[in-house]
Design a protein around this motif. Structure first.
Motif, mmCIF file in Angstrom:
data_model
loop_
_atom_site.group_PDB
_atom_site.id
_atom_site.type_symbol
_atom_site.label_atom_id
_atom_site.label_comp_id
_atom_site.label_asym_id
_atom_site.label_seq_id
_atom_site.Cartn_x
_atom_site.Cartn_y
_atom_site.Cartn_z
ATOM 1 N N CYS A 55 0.842 -1.189 0.000
ATOM 2 C CA CYS A 55 0.000 0.000 0.000
ATOM 3 C C CYS A 55 0.885 1.251 0.000
ATOM 4 O O CYS A 55 1.820 1.362 0.792
ATOM 5 C CB CYS A 55 -0.914 -0.009 1.224
ATOM 6 N N SER A 56 0.592 2.162 -0.876
ATOM 7 C CA SER A 56 1.405 3.378 -1.000
ATOM 8 C C SER A 56 1.294 4.284 0.219
ATOM 9 O O SER A 56 2.135 5.160 0.414
ATOM 10 C CB SER A 56 0.975 4.155 -2.254
ATOM 11 N N LYS A 57 0.289 4.051 1.060
ATOM 12 C CA LYS A 57 0.086 4.908 2.227
ATOM 13 C C LYS A 57 0.582 4.261 3.518
ATOM 14 O O LYS A 57 1.385 4.839 4.231
ATOM 15 C CB LYS A 57 -1.393 5.275 2.364
ATOM 16 N N CYS A 58 0.123 3.034 3.800
ATOM 17 C CA CYS A 58 0.463 2.422 5.092
ATOM 18 C C CYS A 58 1.520 1.337 4.988
ATOM 19 O O CYS A 58 2.130 0.966 5.986
ATOM 20 C CB CYS A 58 -0.787 1.862 5.768
ATOM 21 N N CYS A 69 -4.943 0.702 0.280
ATOM 22 C CA CYS A 69 -5.649 -0.513 0.673
ATOM 23 C C CYS A 69 -6.934 -0.187 1.426
ATOM 24 O O CYS A 69 -7.220 0.961 1.773
ATOM 25 C CB CYS A 69 -4.738 -1.381 1.541
ATOM 26 N N ALA A 70 -7.712 -1.238 1.695
ATOM 27 C CA ALA A 70 -8.994 -1.072 2.382
ATOM 28 C C ALA A 70 -8.813 -0.533 3.796
ATOM 29 O O ALA A 70 -9.659 0.220 4.294
ATOM 30 C CB ALA A 70 -9.738 -2.409 2.421
ATOM 31 N N LEU A 71 -7.718 -0.897 4.452
ATOM 32 C CA LEU A 71 -7.483 -0.413 5.816
ATOM 33 C C LEU A 71 -7.256 1.096 5.835
ATOM 34 O O LEU A 71 -7.473 1.744 6.859
ATOM 35 C CB LEU A 71 -6.276 -1.122 6.426
ATOM 36 N N GLY A 102 -7.997 1.446 14.185
ATOM 37 C CA GLY A 102 -7.412 2.637 13.590
ATOM 38 C C GLY A 102 -6.734 2.343 12.266
ATOM 39 O O GLY A 102 -7.049 1.377 11.574
ATOM 40 N N ARG A 103 -5.768 3.179 11.920
ATOM 41 C CA ARG A 103 -4.991 3.017 10.705
ATOM 42 C C ARG A 103 -3.623 2.427 11.053
ATOM 43 O O ARG A 103 -3.251 2.323 12.221
ATOM 44 C CB ARG A 103 -4.807 4.356 9.990
ATOM 45 N N TYR A 104 -2.856 2.067 10.031
ATOM 46 C CA TYR A 104 -1.555 1.445 10.239
ATOM 47 C C TYR A 104 -0.452 2.192 9.503
ATOM 48 O O TYR A 104 -0.705 2.962 8.580
ATOM 49 C CB TYR A 104 -1.575 -0.011 9.742
ATOM 50 N N HIS A 105 0.780 1.907 9.934
ATOM 51 C CA HIS A 105 1.946 2.417 9.219
ATOM 52 C C HIS A 105 3.093 1.434 9.431
ATOM 53 O O HIS A 105 3.574 1.260 10.558
ATOM 54 C CB HIS A 105 2.352 3.798 9.728
ATOM 55 N N ALA A 106 3.523 0.772 8.357
ATOM 56 C CA ALA A 106 4.623 -0.182 8.416
ATOM 57 C C ALA A 106 5.941 0.522 8.111
ATOM 58 O O ALA A 106 6.070 1.199 7.088
ATOM 59 C CB ALA A 106 4.399 -1.319 7.428
ATOM 60 N N LEU A 107 6.915 0.351 8.997
ATOM 61 C CA LEU A 107 8.215 0.998 8.826
ATOM 62 C C LEU A 107 9.108 0.251 7.846
ATOM 63 O O LEU A 107 10.078 0.801 7.344
ATOM 64 C CB LEU A 107 8.943 1.088 10.172
ATOM 65 N N MET A 108 8.818 -0.999 7.586
ATOM 66 C CA MET A 108 9.651 -1.882 6.759
ATOM 67 C C MET A 108 10.993 -2.174 7.430
ATOM 68 O O MET A 108 12.045 -2.207 6.782
ATOM 69 C CB MET A 108 9.882 -1.278 5.364
ATOM 70 N N GLY A 109 10.953 -2.393 8.733
ATOM 71 C CA GLY A 109 12.156 -2.766 9.458
ATOM 72 C C GLY A 109 12.302 -1.957 10.734
ATOM 73 O O GLY A 109 11.361 -1.317 11.209
ATOM 74 N N LYS A 110 13.490 -2.000 11.291
ATOM 75 C CA LYS A 110 13.811 -1.238 12.495
ATOM 76 C C LYS A 110 15.262 -0.820 12.429
ATOM 77 O O LYS A 110 16.058 -1.385 11.655
ATOM 78 C CB LYS A 110 13.541 -2.083 13.753
ATOM 79 N N LEU A 111 15.614 0.178 13.194
ATOM 80 C CA LEU A 111 16.986 0.670 13.194
ATOM 81 C C LEU A 111 17.931 -0.443 13.637
ATOM 82 O O LEU A 111 17.750 -1.040 14.699
ATOM 83 C CB LEU A 111 17.111 1.872 14.130
ATOM 84 N N SER A 112 18.927 -0.728 12.820
ATOM 85 C CA SER A 112 19.835 -1.836 13.101
ATOM 86 C C SER A 112 21.192 -1.560 12.471
ATOM 87 O O SER A 112 21.379 -1.787 11.272
ATOM 88 C CB SER A 112 19.264 -3.157 12.565
ATOM 89 N N PRO A 113 22.167 -1.086 13.260
ATOM 90 C CA PRO A 113 23.508 -0.856 12.707
ATOM 91 C C PRO A 113 24.114 -2.129 12.130
ATOM 92 O O PRO A 113 24.819 -2.082 11.124
ATOM 93 C CB PRO A 113 24.300 -0.348 13.918
ATOM 94 N N GLY A 114 23.835 -3.265 12.764
ATOM 95 C CA GLY A 114 24.390 -4.519 12.285
ATOM 96 C C GLY A 114 23.893 -4.895 10.904
ATOM 97 O O GLY A 114 24.620 -5.492 10.103
ATOM 98 N N ARG A 115 22.641 -4.569 10.600
ATOM 99 C CA ARG A 115 22.081 -4.853 9.276
ATOM 100 C C ARG A 115 22.191 -3.637 8.349
ATOM 101 O O ARG A 115 21.631 -3.654 7.262
ATOM 102 C CB ARG A 115 20.603 -5.254 9.410
ATOM 103 N N GLN A 116 22.861 -2.599 8.831
ATOM 104 C CA GLN A 116 23.030 -1.361 8.069
ATOM 105 C C GLN A 116 21.668 -0.765 7.683
ATOM 106 O O GLN A 116 21.478 -0.266 6.575
ATOM 107 C CB GLN A 116 23.890 -1.601 6.825
ATOM 108 N N THR A 117 20.732 -0.833 8.625
ATOM 109 C CA THR A 117 19.409 -0.250 8.432
ATOM 110 C C THR A 117 19.329 1.038 9.235
ATOM 111 O O THR A 117 19.254 1.001 10.468
ATOM 112 C CB THR A 117 18.296 -1.218 8.886
ATOM 113 N N GLY A 118 19.374 2.145 8.537
ATOM 114 C CA GLY A 118 19.301 3.440 9.207
ATOM 115 C C GLY A 118 17.971 4.114 8.974
ATOM 116 O O GLY A 118 17.034 3.514 8.436
ATOM 117 N N VAL A 119 17.889 5.358 9.357
ATOM 118 C CA VAL A 119 16.642 6.113 9.236
ATOM 119 C C VAL A 119 16.205 6.207 7.782
ATOM 120 O O VAL A 119 15.014 6.124 7.456
ATOM 121 C CB VAL A 119 16.822 7.522 9.840
ATOM 122 N N GLY A 120 17.154 6.349 6.880
ATOM 123 C CA GLY A 120 16.831 6.507 5.464
ATOM 124 C C GLY A 120 16.216 5.273 4.845
ATOM 125 O O GLY A 120 15.521 5.367 3.826
ATOM 126 N N GLU A 121 16.466 4.099 5.427
ATOM 127 C CA GLU A 121 15.907 2.864 4.891
ATOM 128 C C GLU A 121 14.505 2.578 5.415
ATOM 129 O O GLU A 121 13.831 1.668 4.913
ATOM 130 C CB GLU A 121 16.814 1.672 5.228
#
Length: 205
Positions: A55-58, A69-71, A102-121
């Motif tokens: 979903c382009s929104k959540c 999506c319907a949600l 309510g509504r939802y928002h998926a971050l697509m992960g969490k902050l993880s230096p070990g996985r090189q997942t930063g705020v931009g990801e």
């Protein structure tokens, strides 16, 4: 082993919950019954590949012809409440519980230096835009209770400090049917910190 079969086993082994042995059993079952199992799986995979998107929104799973999506579009959902999760699969789990409207928002992960997942990801900037542009009064953080989940929750809390919204997290405690003796120290500590008042029975009870 035959290369096509070995490739199938390798592809299956990359799925969550599939080890080498379980992937071999699944692959052998598929090629043993190609008309009833393998062909059906191939069609289903192709349909999912062509029809399913985020979903382009959540960020929930949806189809191209139902995006947002319907949600996100249903009128009976509460626009003032956003539940933030790490993964679209978490949305399905919360919806199955039937306690959130309510509504939802998926971050697509969490902050993880070990996985090189930063705020931009992560989809944190999109969350902040939604809080600024939508009538949001509460943001519920339904994130993991590990160090990375706590760090992500802390970062979001800091960014929303002046947003004039209520910030909450899922309650932590003992699982239903479990005993104190079987809980880990972190779960017990959070259960004590999140203790609730026991309501007294009515006087005429």
């Amino acid at each position: 082993m035959l290369e096509p079969l070995d490739n199938l086993i390798h592809a299956l082994s990359r799925l969550p919950g599939f080890g080498r042995r379980s992937s071999e059993r699944a692959a052998l079952a598929l090629v043993r019954r190609p008309e009833t199992l393998l062909d059906t799986l191939v069609r289903a995979l192709q349909e999912a590949r062509e029809g399913v998107c985020l979903c382009s929104k959540c960020g929930a799973f949806t189809t191209h012809d139902a995006n947002p999506c319907a949600l996100c579009t249903r009128a009976d959902r509460d626009d003032g409440l956003i539940c933030v999760v790490e993964d679209p699969a978490d949305i399905h789990a919360i919806e199955a519980a039937g306690a959130f409207r309510g509504r939802y928002h998926a971050l697509m992960g969490k902050l993880s230096p070990g996985r090189q997942t930063g705020v931009g990801e992560l989809r944190i900037a999109a969350l902040l835009r939604r809080v600024q542009t939508e009538p949001v009064r509460e943001v519920l953080l339904a994130l993991s209770t590990d160090l990375e989940g706590d760090a992500t929750a802390g970062f979001i809390a800091e960014r929303l400090r002046n947003a004039n919204v209520r910030l909450t997290r899922l309650a932590f405690g003992l699982p239903c049917g479990s005993g104190v003796a079987y809980a880990d120290p972190l779960t017990l500590r959070r259960a004590v910190q999140g203790r609730q008042t026991v309501e007294e029975p009515p006087a005429d009870a």
